[in-house]
Design an enzyme around this catalytic site. Structure first.
Site, PDB file in Angstrom:
ATOM      1  N   CYS A   1      17.548  24.593  27.698  1.00  0.00           N
ATOM      2  CA  CYS A   1      16.484  24.033  26.851  1.00  0.00           C
ATOM      3  C   CYS A   1      17.017  22.850  26.035  1.00  0.00           C
ATOM      4  O   CYS A   1      17.325  21.817  26.610  1.00  0.00           O
ATOM      5  CB  CYS A   1      15.842  25.116  25.991  1.00  0.00           C
TER       6      CYS A   1
ATOM      7  N   HIS B   1      14.343  29.184  29.673  1.00  0.00           N
ATOM      8  CA  HIS B   1      15.275  30.086  28.981  1.00  0.00           C
ATOM      9  C   HIS B   1      15.534  31.357  29.778  1.00  0.00           C
ATOM     10  O   HIS B   1      14.883  32.370  29.527  1.00  0.00           O
ATOM     11  CB  HIS B   1      14.656  30.523  27.647  1.00  0.00           C
TER      12      HIS B   1
ATOM     13  N   GLU C   1      17.855  33.439  29.358  1.00  0.00           N
ATOM     14  CA  GLU C   1      18.397  34.508  28.494  1.00  0.00           C
ATOM     15  C   GLU C   1      17.313  35.276  27.744  1.00  0.00           C
ATOM     16  O   GLU C   1      17.568  36.368  27.223  1.00  0.00           O
ATOM     17  CB  GLU C   1      19.419  33.929  27.504  1.00  0.00           C
TER      18      GLU C   1
END
Ligand SMILES: *[C@@H]1O[C@H](CO)[C@@H](O)[C@H](O)[C@H]1NC(C)=O
Ligand SMILES: *[C@@H]1O[C@H](CO)[C@@H](O)[C@H](O)[C@H]1NC(C)=O
Ligand SMILES: *[C@@H]1O[C@H](CO)[C@@H](O)[C@H](O)[C@H]1NC(C)=O
Ligand SMILES: *[C@@H]1O[C@H](CO)[C@@H](O)[C@H](O)[C@H]1NC(C)=O
Ligand SMILES: *[C@@H]1O[C@H](CO)[C@@H](O)[C@H](O)[C@H]1NC(C)=O
Ligand SMILES: *[C@@H]1O[C@H](CO)[C@@H](O)[C@H](O)[C@H]1NC(C)=O
Length: 316
Positions: free
Chosen positions: A129, A240, A242
């Site tokens: 990001c 993202h 994660e």
């Protein structure tokens, strides 16, 4: 004869297949200054933070994490590159122009990472990001080439670019992972800036970087969702990975399906496998122990409205 042939082949094979892979990889995760919102929510005069989701993401793939502080000397960053096996630039909201901040630290780290790779040392770097946008800023010699866009709080499938299947990032992905990535809403987007292919071309970055996937924002603007350096193991994703398993804010569209978790694990495994190809070490076990994230405690921030369930806050 066969035996001798085998003896001769084993070192060759291990060189090619990574039988001597580094099975104790350590990833440096760059911290960043707190946003004004975070400073107000979490008073403590903290100088920087790392969302815990990035730490868990890396740990789940079999690596340990060292937080990298901002506003340190050039030799601190050079020593870190010499000690860890890869670096991750996380997402967030930090400015690229703040003195002594996220981007200034990243500039030092990136410089040394490029030097390593130029010298033939495999040293991977990953940006997520804001960290992906940061890679374009650093590669463009600190020119901000981002464009305003609207892709905040939307989960999407990826649209691969032709030739994506010969990229390093996706070449070894299973058909099952590729199918999930292209047909399900598994990539979490939280950004008001985008990089378009035209932006890369205009900054003359298209010769060094391969765009592997794109998406459209809510206004129909096509932006780069993943890219990689053509020569060096440097990767960026606008989404993202994660968040899928580790961020749970109720109003956020973080994909939590079983397939979304597989996608997260794919990207984490990929990057940590890249780091296993690097053999850097801290000068001593004591220095390694002192640097690891285990020296810090995560704070539960999600209950106070943060998009991050937990964060590591630093005061130094
Ligand atoms: C932050 O620093 C200021 C000035 O040193 C001090 O007055 C204040 O108590 C500190 N706040 C916290 C929460 O530690
Ligand atoms: C960076 O550190 C110096 C002291 O070493 C301090 O004076 C300065 O305020 C710090 N800058 C930031 C952005 O934290
Ligand atoms: C990549 O995909 C294209 C189009 O789907 C296909 O023709 C080509 O064989 C694939 N290449 C590899 C290396 O898988
Ligand atoms: C993909 O798999 C091949 C064959 O196992 C391996 O040689 C190569 O290093 C892998 N690529 C990446 C980027 O992991
Ligand atoms: C993905 O999300 C969009 C927008 O919310 C929705 O229209 C679409 O049906 C979703 N696709 C899938 C495969 O769930
Ligand atoms: C980036 O791309 C967008 C759309 O392609 C364009 O409007 C903008 O001017 C570009 N900015 C730069 C700095 O190239």
């Amino acid at each position: 004869m066969e035996h001798r042939l085998l003896l001769f082949l084993v070192p060759l094979l291990s060189a090619c297949t990574g039988l001597h892979a580094n099975d104790r990889p350590v990833i440096g995760i760059l911290s960043q200054e707190l946003s004004v919102y975070m400073q107000e929510k979490f008073p403590g005069n903290y100088t920087s933070y790392v969302p815990a989701s990035y730490v868990k993401y890396i740990e789940a793939a079999g690596a340990r994490v060292v937080p990298i502080k901002i506003n340190r000397t050039a030799s601190y960053y050079e020593n870190l590159v010499n000690s860890v096996n890869g670096i991750l630039f996380p997402g967030g909201a930090a400015s690229f122009t703040a003195i002594g901040g996220y981007s200034a630290a990243a500039w030092e780290l990136y410089h040394h990472a490029i030097l390593k790779n130029q010298a033939g040392v495999y040293f991977p770097v990953w940006g997520t990001c804001l960290g992906f946008e940061l890679l374009t800023y650093l590669a463009a010699q600190r020119e901000d080439i981002r464009t305003d866009c609207e892709a905040d709080n939307v989960a999407m499938p990826l649209q691969f670019k032709p030739g994506y299947n010969t990229s390093r990032l996706y070449a070894n992905a299973s058909d099952a992972i590729l199918k999930i990535l292209t047909s399900e809403n598994v990539t979490a987007n939280f950004h008001h800036f985008c990089i378009t292919e035209a932006n890369l071309t205009q900054a003359k970055l298209d010769s060094d970087w391969r765009v592997t996937a794109v998406n459209k924002d809510t206004q129909g603007l096509e932006f780069v969702s993943s890219f990689e350096h053509k020569q060096y193991p440097i990767y960026g994703v606008q989404f993202h990975p994660e968040k899928n398993a580790y961020e749970w804010k109720r109003t956020n569209n973080n994909p939590h399906t079983a397939n979304a978790i597989l996608v997260q694990q794919y990207f984490a495994n990929f990057f940590v496998n890249e780091a296993r190809k690097n053999s850097h070490q801290f000068p001593s076990p004591e220095e390694e122990d002192a640097a690891l994230i285990y020296n810090y405690q995560a704070t539960y921030t999600g209950q106070h409205g943060s998009a991050f369930e937990q964060c590591y806050f630093f005061t130094d």
